[in-house]
Design a protein around this motif. Sequence first.
Motif, mmCIF file in Angstrom:
data_model
loop_
_atom_site.group_PDB
_atom_site.id
_atom_site.type_symbol
_atom_site.label_atom_id
_atom_site.label_comp_id
_atom_site.label_asym_id
_atom_site.label_seq_id
_atom_site.Cartn_x
_atom_site.Cartn_y
_atom_site.Cartn_z
ATOM 1 N N GLY A 190 0.413 -1.479 20.727
ATOM 2 C CA GLY A 190 1.369 -2.350 20.058
ATOM 3 C C GLY A 190 1.160 -2.390 18.562
ATOM 4 N N ILE A 191 -0.107 -2.414 18.126
ATOM 5 C CA ILE A 191 -0.404 -2.426 16.693
ATOM 6 C C ILE A 191 0.018 -1.111 16.045
ATOM 7 N N GLY A 192 -0.317 0.007 16.690
ATOM 8 C CA GLY A 192 0.017 1.307 16.112
ATOM 9 C C GLY A 192 1.506 1.570 16.029
ATOM 10 N N THR A 193 2.223 1.274 17.107
ATOM 11 C CA THR A 193 3.665 1.550 17.108
ATOM 12 C C THR A 193 4.446 0.561 16.257
ATOM 13 N N ALA A 194 3.822 -0.562 15.896
ATOM 14 C CA ALA A 194 4.510 -1.548 15.056
ATOM 15 C C ALA A 194 4.649 -1.077 13.619
ATOM 16 N N ALA A 195 3.951 -0.024 13.236
ATOM 17 C CA ALA A 195 3.938 0.397 11.829
ATOM 18 C C ALA A 195 5.192 1.155 11.424
ATOM 19 N N ALA A 196 5.761 1.932 12.324
ATOM 20 C CA ALA A 196 6.791 2.894 11.921
ATOM 21 C C ALA A 196 8.081 2.241 11.439
ATOM 22 N N TYR A 197 8.591 1.228 12.149
ATOM 23 C CA TYR A 197 9.890 0.657 11.783
ATOM 24 C C TYR A 197 9.864 -0.028 10.419
ATOM 25 N N PRO A 198 8.924 -0.955 10.140
ATOM 26 C CA PRO A 198 8.907 -1.538 8.800
ATOM 27 C C PRO A 198 8.584 -0.513 7.716
ATOM 28 N N ALA A 199 7.754 0.500 8.040
ATOM 29 C CA ALA A 199 7.488 1.561 7.068
ATOM 30 C C ALA A 199 8.755 2.347 6.780
ATOM 31 N N ALA A 200 9.566 2.574 7.809
ATOM 32 C CA ALA A 200 10.833 3.279 7.616
ATOM 33 C C ALA A 200 11.770 2.491 6.714
ATOM 34 N N MET A 201 11.853 1.177 6.942
ATOM 35 C CA MET A 201 12.716 0.345 6.109
ATOM 36 C C MET A 201 12.236 0.342 4.661
ATOM 37 N N ALA A 202 10.921 0.253 4.457
ATOM 38 C CA ALA A 202 10.375 0.291 3.099
ATOM 39 C C ALA A 202 10.617 1.649 2.452
ATOM 40 N N MET A 203 10.512 2.720 3.233
ATOM 41 C CA MET A 203 10.751 4.065 2.711
ATOM 42 C C MET A 203 12.202 4.233 2.287
ATOM 43 N N LEU A 204 13.129 3.755 3.099
ATOM 44 C CA LEU A 204 14.543 3.844 2.757
ATOM 45 C C LEU A 204 14.853 3.023 1.505
ATOM 46 N N LEU B 299 0.809 -1.218 0.000
ATOM 47 C CA LEU B 299 0.000 0.000 0.000
ATOM 48 C C LEU B 299 0.839 1.264 0.000
ATOM 49 N N GLY B 300 2.101 1.142 0.374
ATOM 50 C CA GLY B 300 2.973 2.310 0.436
ATOM 51 C C GLY B 300 3.375 2.615 1.870
ATOM 52 N N PRO B 301 4.651 2.902 2.127
ATOM 53 C CA PRO B 301 5.118 3.137 3.497
ATOM 54 C C PRO B 301 4.542 4.395 4.138
ATOM 55 N N ARG B 302 4.287 5.432 3.338
ATOM 56 C CA ARG B 302 3.753 6.668 3.928
ATOM 57 C C ARG B 302 2.352 6.445 4.472
ATOM 58 N N ARG B 303 1.526 5.711 3.737
ATOM 59 C CA ARG B 303 0.171 5.429 4.205
ATOM 60 C C ARG B 303 0.198 4.637 5.509
ATOM 61 N N VAL B 304 1.066 3.631 5.566
ATOM 62 C CA VAL B 304 1.159 2.805 6.766
ATOM 63 C C VAL B 304 1.694 3.616 7.937
#
Length: 517
Positions: A160-174, A123-128
């Motif tokens: 836990g669900i909400g904070t789980a989004a940032a790290y994998p989204a960051a890796m996908a963004m990079l 779906l895209g890292p920014r959306r997540v």
Amino acid sequence: MTDSPPAGPDGIAGPATAPVGTTGPAAPTGPPARTGTRRAPGSADPGPGAPGPADRAFGARLMTPLLLGSALNPINSTMIATALVAIGEDFHVGAADTAWLISAMFLASAVGQPSMGRLADRLGPRRVFVAGALIVCVAGLLGALAPTFTLLVVSRVVLGIGTAAAYPAAMAMLRAESRRTGLPTPRRILGRLSLAALGSAAVGPTLGGLLAVTTGWRGVFAVNVPLALVALVCGLRWLPADPGRGNTGPAPAATGDAPAGGSLDPLGIGLFAATLTTAMFFLLRLDDPRWPLLAPTVLLATVLVWWQLRHPAPFLDLRMLARNRALVRTYLRHGLTYLVIYGVLYGFSQWLEQAHGYSSFHAGLIMLPMSAAAACCSLAGARTKGIRAPLTIAAVALAAGGGVLLLLHDGTPLGALLFAGALFGIPQGLAATGNQAAVYAQAPADGVGAAAGLQRTAQYLGAISASSLIGLVYGRRATDTGLHEIAGLGVLLGVVLLALTLTDRSLRTGAARTADG
């Protein structure tokens, strides 16, 4: 089926190596990436101190929201440590019950990290990233206003669900930015993500103690609202827009032969969550084991394995893990290390309050040397070229720290308490950066994001086990005997980790080598 070749320009900076577990020369990667940009005639030389292409591509606007968001999960994993006693007193529950506040968030995160990674790829890292920040705001409000202990546990699940989004989204963004610019992601950028996680986790106990004393324990939940809003605003302003759905790049199928546009495998995610949940229900009451839960746990695990082996794009790529034993050993090292670290983090802070008589705030201050040592060691680990040496030192420090804890009692002077905490900050810093570097080197090129999510899952499983251990050895109140049992386990696992590190050939031969940024 064969392992995919290592990452090219969208991976970590550095030379290509053969996939782990194979022999022979590395796959050709073409000419080296350009390290500069062409200047127009007559333009001034930017000079040696000017930012390079990588500095501009991975600059402050991109990294600020990613670092802020990535800090939310680890800071919430530790911030509650110095508020558990106050929460237990308000709701009239003991350590075995407040352990649910720890395990519930880690269970949600263990499932959420790889799941959010798959969503970010599709779906895209920014959306997540944006969706995760909004969920964190809701969880913060829910916890701050919770009238019952059950609702408080629910708020930790949502958190836990909400904070789980940032790290994998960051890796996908990079990864997306690396593909867009044709520049490899520098290792120092990845090191900053690791430092953000370690630094926020390290200051968590002190911040939690300060909030518990000044605003009450509800402030530990309410503080998530402004933190998430800052990350949300920065993300909306500075993160690049996602491409259209279906154009976000291939899915992280680790085998290389799964369909790139495969489904999210919701059944696999559900089976994984159900297996972990039933196992956690059993583990959290080891003082009074619920033996009937073992049968459904084994059944769910069996069905999970069957489904993952059958699915073309599985949530957990078991075939890849079976071939990539070096990566499995890294997950094992990481999980065992954090079992001890979280056991000490939560167990030591509760012991300081209940057996030693310190307030939540003073217990947080005593944990500061652990925070400082973790931050310093994470910086040193991010700048270290090798992997084996930092992990060896981490294992030795774990065993030594456990030995010191065995000597503590309710009359131990303050200096010894500070020294004991500092010892456990060393493995917290070195193991995180060392195992992260090992994962990036050992994971298949098209599965780095999923592999990083599973590393976090291993960490959360260690934390869940630690909370179960605390409930078993403490019961309703922390004691010297319970602390010494945690310490004994730390010594034992430190020795086991030392053996795992020294006998891991992939760390000695350079198969797990990453490059400097």
